[in-house]
Structures are given as C-alpha cells and as structure tokens.
Scaffold this motif. Structure first.
Motif, PDB file in Angstrom:
ATOM      1  N   SER A   1     -11.994 -66.770 -74.376  1.00 54.51           N
ATOM      2  CA  SER A   1     -13.017 -66.696 -73.331  1.00 54.51           C
ATOM      3  C   SER A   1     -13.662 -68.057 -73.142  1.00 54.51           C
ATOM      4  CB  SER A   1     -14.081 -65.665 -73.724  1.00 54.51           C
ATOM      5  OG  SER A   1     -14.816 -66.112 -74.863  1.00 54.51           O
ATOM      6  N   PRO A   2     -14.552 -68.195 -72.148  1.00 52.83           N
ATOM      7  CA  PRO A   2     -15.237 -69.481 -71.964  1.00 52.83           C
ATOM      8  C   PRO A   2     -16.006 -69.945 -73.194  1.00 52.83           C
ATOM      9  CG  PRO A   2     -15.503 -68.126 -70.006  1.00 52.83           C
ATOM     10  CD  PRO A   2     -14.840 -67.264 -71.038  1.00 52.83           C
ATOM     11  N   LYS A   3     -16.391 -69.022 -74.075  1.00 48.73           N
ATOM     12  CA  LYS A   3     -17.114 -69.402 -75.293  1.00 48.73           C
ATOM     13  C   LYS A   3     -16.253 -70.231 -76.244  1.00 48.73           C
ATOM     14  CE  LYS A   3     -20.166 -65.375 -75.200  1.00 48.73           C
ATOM     15  NZ  LYS A   3     -20.615 -64.173 -75.950  1.00 48.73           N
ATOM     16  N   ASP A   4     -14.944 -70.154 -76.074  1.00 51.50           N
ATOM     17  CA  ASP A   4     -14.039 -70.905 -76.937  1.00 51.50           C
ATOM     18  C   ASP A   4     -13.809 -72.330 -76.437  1.00 51.50           C
ATOM     19  OD1 ASP A   4     -13.500 -68.717 -78.701  1.00 51.50           O
ATOM     20  OD2 ASP A   4     -12.259 -67.862 -77.102  1.00 51.50           O
TER      21      ASP A   4
ATOM     22  N   LEU B   1      -3.435 -70.147 -69.550  1.00 52.99           N
ATOM     23  CA  LEU B   1      -4.674 -70.194 -68.775  1.00 52.99           C
ATOM     24  C   LEU B   1      -4.393 -69.845 -67.324  1.00 52.99           C
ATOM     25  CD1 LEU B   1      -6.088 -73.585 -70.121  1.00 52.99           C
ATOM     26  CD2 LEU B   1      -6.793 -71.307 -70.847  1.00 52.99           C
ATOM     27  N   LEU B   2      -5.266 -69.029 -66.755  1.00 52.70           N
ATOM     28  CA  LEU B   2      -5.250 -68.745 -65.328  1.00 52.70           C
ATOM     29  C   LEU B   2      -6.624 -69.093 -64.793  1.00 52.70           C
ATOM     30  CD1 LEU B   2      -3.770 -67.688 -62.845  1.00 52.70           C
ATOM     31  CD2 LEU B   2      -4.563 -65.377 -63.430  1.00 52.70           C
ATOM     32  N   LEU B   3      -6.679 -70.124 -63.939  1.00 59.26           N
ATOM     33  CA  LEU B   3      -7.952 -70.684 -63.482  1.00 59.26           C
ATOM     34  C   LEU B   3      -8.112 -70.507 -61.984  1.00 59.26           C
ATOM     35  CD1 LEU B   3      -7.578 -73.953 -65.519  1.00 59.26           C
ATOM     36  CD2 LEU B   3      -9.291 -72.215 -65.993  1.00 59.26           C
TER      37      LEU B   3
ATOM     38  N   ASN C   1     -16.451 -66.541 -66.473  1.00 63.30           N
ATOM     39  CA  ASN C   1     -15.432 -65.494 -66.269  1.00 63.30           C
ATOM     40  C   ASN C   1     -14.868 -65.495 -64.850  1.00 63.30           C
ATOM     41  OD1 ASN C   1     -15.627 -64.530 -68.906  1.00 63.30           O
ATOM     42  ND2 ASN C   1     -17.378 -63.219 -68.398  1.00 63.30           N
ATOM     43  N   ASP C   2     -15.566 -66.151 -63.907  1.00 60.34           N
ATOM     44  CA  ASP C   2     -15.040 -66.242 -62.543  1.00 60.34           C
ATOM     45  C   ASP C   2     -14.003 -67.349 -62.417  1.00 60.34           C
ATOM     46  OD1 ASP C   2     -16.580 -64.145 -61.630  1.00 60.34           O
ATOM     47  OD2 ASP C   2     -18.263 -65.435 -61.052  1.00 60.34           O
ATOM     48  N   THR C   3     -14.279 -68.496 -63.022  1.00 61.18           N
ATOM     49  CA  THR C   3     -13.329 -69.612 -62.923  1.00 61.18           C
ATOM     50  C   THR C   3     -12.206 -69.509 -63.964  1.00 61.18           C
ATOM     51  OG1 THR C   3     -14.820 -70.926 -64.318  1.00 61.18           O
ATOM     52  CG2 THR C   3     -15.014 -71.192 -61.926  1.00 61.18           C
TER      53      THR C   3
ATOM     54  N   LEU D   1      -8.728 -59.149 -58.133  1.00 60.03           N
ATOM     55  CA  LEU D   1      -9.862 -60.061 -58.013  1.00 60.03           C
ATOM     56  C   LEU D   1     -10.694 -59.808 -56.774  1.00 60.03           C
ATOM     57  CD1 LEU D   1      -8.113 -63.411 -59.066  1.00 60.03           C
ATOM     58  CD2 LEU D   1      -9.438 -61.838 -60.496  1.00 60.03           C
ATOM     59  N   ASN D   2     -10.240 -58.849 -55.977  1.00 59.58           N
ATOM     60  CA  ASN D   2     -10.954 -58.506 -54.748  1.00 59.58           C
ATOM     61  C   ASN D   2     -11.069 -59.726 -53.823  1.00 59.58           C
ATOM     62  OD1 ASN D   2     -12.292 -56.781 -52.982  1.00 59.58           O
ATOM     63  ND2 ASN D   2     -14.312 -57.217 -53.873  1.00 59.58           N
TER      64      ASN D   2
END
Length: 495
Positions: free
Chosen positions: A193-196, A231-233, A179-181, A404-405
């Motif tokens: 999500s990353p699970k996909d 996608l936003l990476l 979730n960070d990258t 994103l702080n």
C-alpha cells in the motif's frame, strides 16, 4: 701564558692517547688473517659460485667462474629492478565472478509522476516552472550556466513573496501517492500500500520510494526469479500538469532502481513508462569493488554526514550544500543537512550564482582520488532490460473502467503498469584487485635470488656481516692513521 699552552698540549695529547689506546685494545687482524677471513667467507657462503672462484687455481677457470657470477648478479639486479618498477606502477587486475544464491535482496524503487504539479496550483502560480528550474538547479551537474530571461513579473513575485516556501508548495501541490493514484501494488505475492512507500524530494518534485532504508521489505529477499514488484498507477493527467516544452511534454511515470541504502539518482539513470503501457523490467544485481589509491581511485576514509553509505552522488550533494550554506547562510531543501531553508530571494540572488561559481571553479568534482568526491570503493547497481506492451487490452479496459468507475478513454490515458523482477537468482561481482601484493613481490624477488645466485635471506645476512666486518676494520685503520698524523704534527712541548 706559556703555562696555559703547555697545559693545552698536554690535555690534547692525553685525550688522543686515550682514544688511540681504546682503538688499539682489539688489534687489527694481520694481512694473513684478513686473507684467511676472506677465504673462509668464500668457501662457506651460500652464495653460489663464490667458492668456485676462490678454490680454483687455474686462472682460466677462475675467470670463467667470475664471469658467470658477475653475469648472474647483473641479471639478478635487472630482474629485481624490473619487478620493483612494475610494482610501483601500482598495476591492477579485474576479476568477474558470478555468485548463485537461493535468495537475493530486492532493490529500492523510486517513482515520480512526469507531470510534477497540480494544475490548480500552476494556474495560481504561473511562474512556478521558472522558480522550480532555479530551485532544482542544485541537482543538475550540467547546464548550470544557462542564461534565463527574467521577466518583471518574476522579479516582483520573488521580491514580494520572500516567505514563500517552495518546500511546502511542492509537498502540498505536487504529485501524491494514495489509494487513488496507486491502484494496485503487489510485492512477491503480497499486497502493498502507499504506507510502504517513503516520500522523497527529487528534481521531479514529490517522489516515492519502495523498499527504502530500514523499511521492512528490505529485510526480505526474493527467492524466485520472475517475481517481484507489480505496480498499477493512475497519473491523473487532468489533475497534474507540467511545463509544455520539449523534455516535459510526456505523460507517465519515471522511476529508478537503486540500492536501498543510497539516494535515488535520476540523472542518466531514470527509466520511463508512458501511459497506456505495460513496462516489464528485468534486473540483475551487479556489485563493483574498487581499490583505494594508488591502485585505484577510491578513498575508504571519506564518510558522509547525512548518508549511511558513501556514494558519489550523495557526496556531490553534501559538497554543494556546504558551499551554499557557508556563502549564503541558508540551505536549499533539495540538499542534505540541517539549516535554515533558503527563501526565493536568496535562491535567485545567491544560490544560483554560487552554483555557477562552483561549476566554473571546479569546487565539487568527482572521479579521481584527489577530487572532492572520488569513486566509491563499493557500489551496487541494477542494470535493467525493459520491454513494453500496450496496456490494457480491450477486455481489460472494459473491466478496469467498470472497477474504477471511469471511462475507457480515461483508463487508456492515465494508467501505467510496471513490473520489476530478477532475471536470475545470482549476482555478478566485478572486483578490481592488486596485481602484485607485498608478499607476492617478496616471493618474486626471493625466486630471482634463488634462480640466479642460489641465495636466500640468510645469504643476504651473511654478505651484510662480511661487508660490515671489513668496513669496521678499514674504519679503525684510518682512525689510527689519523691519530698518528695528528700526534706527529703537534708542536713539541716547551722545556
């Protein structure tokens, strides 16, 4: 002794006599009957022009008709010969067809960080880039003979760390997707999500594929052009690094768009998106169908052990894996198959020289039908058009920095925005087809027979019957003559 010779002569004459009586049961037709047979064939055959030769009493007209028939037969033979020569050159045609559909299958997207390894891991293993060049050599089709200057430090590391697992190192110390990258993911209006994503190893280390294989998204189809995957990476430049030499000095994401049923291939097909950019990728689906040999170069009988769908790239990987496993007794982790993973010492002493040997000897070739890996009979490609714009804008930078702080500078130097969608809901089929099929060849030959001689298959059977009958009569005639000659030359019986 005299009695034996008499018996032999008597037996020979008896056998010859039996053969002669058997052949004479059906007497040969008289010359008049044979002439009538020829006349009847000439008048009744469907081969045009023959009856004109036979029934004309005028010699001039007979010669004219004979010339016409012979000329027609000559043209017929020439036309049939040219048709056969053309057929056995195995000609092909290429058809291009555009199919419009309501829904179209979305491709797989594999993405990697251009900075392959975590900075901390690189600082602990300073020679990792050299080791990775040796390990990833199995995927590079060229430059396999490059000479590397090996330092004593490298040899010492390889010798003393034989149990060092490059697989575990890359998996644990390479780029990761969480979730960070993966800041934002959206597929056709639905959050992903990353699970996909499925983890895969490539020459860029840890990579992640969306919509791969039996993933749930591969069963969905896009029903609107202009929408697809967003996608936003965050590439975390401070956390990940790479070898600061030309070719590896970029920061951003490299990705490839491919069929969900095939392995990702970056060599020559990868698309890059640098940090601080919004890459808009518009794709089309292109299907190509190749004919099998001898019309084309594909071989439909080749099946791969480790891949569901045949591809030249997958075949080359399996070919290299087979040679390395046979000669080195181990299997590089970047190649498919089941086997013991090669340790660093075997990579250095065996795998690398074997790869050079494979390249020099041409053991794993591609392209033609008789090569190790011929072209695939069917393949699906996704030609892409990419446009870039600066991302994010000043206002968006402030918004994302707050969300994103992170600082605004961090946002500009680490975020990559990628958008992939179809330009139109259609796909193009480029199909290689046989220019002449067997039914077409038969139809062509039949047309030539009808045009020049008015003949058909029935006519050919008539001619075969006529020729066979005359051949039979000639054969019987000569056999009887031979038997008469043998009987005349036999010595007379002793009294």
């Amino acid at each position: 002794m005299e009695h034996t010779e008499k018996s032999h002569v008597h037996t020979e004459k008896g056998l010859l006599g039996k053969i002669k009586r058997c052949l004479s049961k059906k007497p040969l037709p008289s010359p008049t009957d044979r002439k009538k047979f020829d006349q009847d064939f000439a008048m009744s055959t469907s081969f045009h022009g023959i009856h004109n030769i036979a029934q004309n009493q005028n010699k001039v007209r007979k010669v004219i008709w004979l010339s016409v028939v012979l000329g027609s037969v000559s043209l017929l033979v020439w036309q049939i010969y040219s048709r056969l020569v053309n057929y056995f050159t195995w000609p092909t045609t290429t058809s291009i067809e555009v199919q419009y559909v309501e829904k179209i299958e979305f491709p797989a997207v594999t993405l990697c960080n251009l900075n392959r390894f975590q900075t901390e891991a690189v600082s602990r293993f300073g020679i990792i880039f050299f080791l990775w060049d040796i390990v990833s050599k199995v995927l590079r089709l060229q430059e396999t003979s490059a000479n590397h200057t090996v330092s004593p430090e490298t040899l010492d590391f390889v010798t003393n760390h034989q149990n060092f697992s490059i697989t575990e190192f890359v998996k644990n110390s390479g780029f990761y997707l969480n979730n960070d990258t993966l800041v934002h993911c959206e597929f056709f209006g639905k959050t992903c999500s990353p699970k996909d994503f499925k983890h895969v190893f490539t020459e860029y280390g840890n990579c992640f594929t969306f919509n791969y294989g039996e993933n749930i998204q591969s069963k969905n189809k896009v029903s609107l052009s202009g929408r697809g995957l967003k996608l936003l990476l965050d590439v975390h430049q401070e956390e990940f690094t790479d070898n600061p030499v030309p070719g590896f000095a970029d920061a951003g994401v490299i990705f490839v768009i491919h069929s969900p049923k095939k392995e990702p291939q970056f060599d020559g097909l990868g698309l890059s998106s640098p940090v601080g950019m919004h890459a808009r990728v518009t794709i089309r689906q292109l299907k190509t169908v190749h004919q099998e040999y001898p019309w084309g170069e594909c071989n439909p009988n080749i099946k791969l052990r480790n891949f569901i769908t045949y591809s030249t790239y997958g075949c080359l990987k399996e070919c290299k894996a087979w040679h390395i496993q046979r000669l080195c007794g181990c299997l590089p982790f970047l190649l498919p198959g089941n086997g013991v993973e090669c340790d660093l010492l075997k990579y250095y002493n065996c795998v690398s020289p074997i790869l050079d040997h494979i390249e020099r000897q041409g053991l794993c070739t591609m392209g033609t039908h008789n090569s190790s890996c011929p072209v695939s009979c069917e393949e699906t490609e996704y030609p892409a058009t990419v446009s870039y714009s600066t991302f994010p804008s000043q206002r968006a930078t402030r918004f994302l920095a707050k969300k994103l702080n992170q600082s605004q500078e961090y946002i500009r130097e680490n975020l990559v925005n990628i958008e992939i969608n179809y330009s139109d809901l259609n796909y193009k089929i480029t199909q290689q087809q046989k220019a002449v099929s067997v039914p077409e060849l038969l139809a062509d030959v039949g047309g030539q027979l009808g045009l020049f001689c008015g003949a058909s298959l029935i006519t050919i059977i008539e001619i075969i019957e006529y020729v066979f009958t005359n051949f039979y009569w000639v054969l019987i005639f000569f056999l009887l003559k031979i038997l008469e000659t043998i009987q005349r030359t036999s010595p007379p019986q002793a009294v």
